[in-house]
Design a protein around this motif. Structure first.
Motif, mmCIF file in Angstrom:
data_model
loop_
_atom_site.group_PDB
_atom_site.id
_atom_site.type_symbol
_atom_site.label_atom_id
_atom_site.label_comp_id
_atom_site.label_asym_id
_atom_site.label_seq_id
_atom_site.Cartn_x
_atom_site.Cartn_y
_atom_site.Cartn_z
ATOM 1 N N ALA A 61 -9.600 -7.452 9.431
ATOM 2 C CA ALA A 61 -8.924 -7.186 8.158
ATOM 3 C C ALA A 61 -8.628 -8.512 7.469
ATOM 4 C CB ALA A 61 -7.629 -6.429 8.420
ATOM 5 N N GLN A 63 -4.970 0.209 7.617
ATOM 6 C CA GLN A 63 -5.798 -0.718 6.824
ATOM 7 C C GLN A 63 -6.654 0.105 5.877
ATOM 8 O OE1 GLN A 63 -7.793 -3.153 9.773
ATOM 9 N NE2 GLN A 63 -5.870 -4.141 10.381
ATOM 10 N N ARG A 121 -4.317 -4.774 4.721
ATOM 11 C CA ARG A 121 -3.268 -4.210 5.578
ATOM 12 C C ARG A 121 -2.122 -3.701 4.714
ATOM 13 N NH1 ARG A 121 -1.563 -8.552 9.345
ATOM 14 N NH2 ARG A 121 -2.291 -10.055 7.825
#
Ligand code: OGA
Ligand code: NI
Length: 370
Positions: free
Chosen positions: A28, A263, A272
């Motif tokens: 992420a 996410q 996130r």
């Protein structure tokens, strides 16, 4: 035999069966995205505009339970603004939240704590509710394999079903431990569904559909509540709690719990979602995308486990009935620039295909887009 991640006292190492190849688990982005706020108690035309704008921009926004927030947040809607949360010189756009949604704060808190308690029950109590029968509406299961690679996801899941209009016969199919779970679930699921229906009405008004457009078969299936439990993971960077997926239902209201992990796919990145305790994160399912002819999109999201802390999230799904024919609304289709983009499909057929093609947005589009 019931294998539950949450019934193992502590996990020393990540078993190989949970390890994903790196290309299946792109990291992420560092940015944690804060979600601006929509206040449901504001003037209706403003709320309508705010929800529709946020929904079109991101497909994700939040509804907050705390009344105190309404005093703190003003104006009640801030459009997505470019911010640089992570100081990397690259602005991050913000999705949106909603407050004053009408689910009593203690009903949300009790649901979250009671679900945590469920996963802390002795292994034998949980095993009594365990089942691998995917046709069972109420059951506990674990470590699901979703993809062709055969890897397992780091999650236990308690699935609870509830018909509407609500009737208390639904209660007997829910676990009887912890002792208050049935009461807590009942006090939670009824107002939570009502919030979902109100959001749908507001979206209809904003899109020019009659306000009760989603009130028939499109929302008359069981409400499913998935209590997702992600125990502390010995190697969180090499696995996932839930794969990238779009929700298959109409609309979803998610409580992140007290540990972040959601996410969301945004402009090619995984961002996130910042934790806002007590807030519902709202996103659209495939059925809403089809019914609105793609005006509202079902956006991919996934869940990451945490290395140190257990995480419990609660996802409430409003579903169509199995027989419901889902098709682009005539009001949103015209012969000129806006032809129907999805074929009409019963929810039963959709689910049959969804189970075979998988939950990735691209494969679902391939199967149902014209
Ligand atoms: C889901 C889901 C995300 C989370 O249950 O469909 O997307 O954060 N959950 O647990
Ligand atoms: Ni989901």
């Amino acid at each position: 035999m019931a294998y539950l991640l949450s019934s193992v006292a502590s996990h020393e190492a990540l078993p190989d069966s949970f390890v994903f190849p790196p290309d299946q688990r792109p990291p992420a982005s560092a940015a944690v995205v804060a979600l601006p706020v929509i206040d449901l108690s504001g003037p209706r035309d403003e709320v309508r505009r705010a929800i529709l704008e946020a929904g079109k921009e991101l497909g994700f926004f939040q509804v907050h339970t705390s009344l105190a927030w309404s005093a703190l947040i003003s104006p009640f809607y801030s459009p997505p603004v470019a911010i640089d949360d992570d100081d990397d010189g690259r602005p991050t756009d913000r999705p949106t939240q909603v407050i004053n949604h009408g689910v009593p704060e203690d009903a949300v808190r009790d649901m979250e704590t009671c679900c945590d308690e469920f996963f802390r029950l002795p292994a034998e109590d949980k095993a009594a509710f365990y089942s691998d029968d995917t046709d069972k509406p109420n059951r506990l299961f674990s470590s699901t394999i979703y993809g062709i690679g055969g890897e397992r996801y780091w999650r236990d899941c308690l699935r609870l079903a509830c018909g509407f209009p609500y009737h208390d016969t639904a209660r007997s199919a829910w676990p009887d431990k912890p002792g208050r779970l049935r009461d807590v679930m009942e006090r939670f699921v009824v107002p939570t569904r009502a919030v979902g229906m109100e959001l749908l009405r507001l979206l209809c008004e904003g899109m020019g559909l009659r306000p009760d457009y989603f009130e028939g078969g499109l929302s008359a299936g069981d409400v499913i509540v998935n209590v997702n439990h992600y125990p502390p993971c010995p190697d969180p960077a090499r696995t996932l709690g839930l794969p990238p997926h779009c929700d298959r239902n109409l609309i979803t209201l998610l409580l992140q719990g007290s540990v972040p992990g959601l996410q969301v796919s945004y402009r090619g990145d995984w961002i996130r979602a910042q934790l806002v305790p007590g807030a519902f994160i709202v996103n659209f399912g495939h059925q809403l995308e089809i019914a609105t002819n793609g005006l509202l999109k079902s956006i991919e999201h996934r869940a990451a486990p945490n290395g140190a802390l257990p995480r419990t999230s609660v996802a409430t799904f409003i579903m169509p009935t199995e027989d419901c024919l889902v098709a682009p609304a005539e009001e949103l289709v015209d012969g000129e620039g806006n032809p129907p983009r999805y074929r009409a499909v019963t929810f039963r057929e959709f689910m049959k295909v969804y189970k075979t093609v998988g939950a990735r947005r691209e494969s679902v589009e391939k199967a149902f887009k014209i």
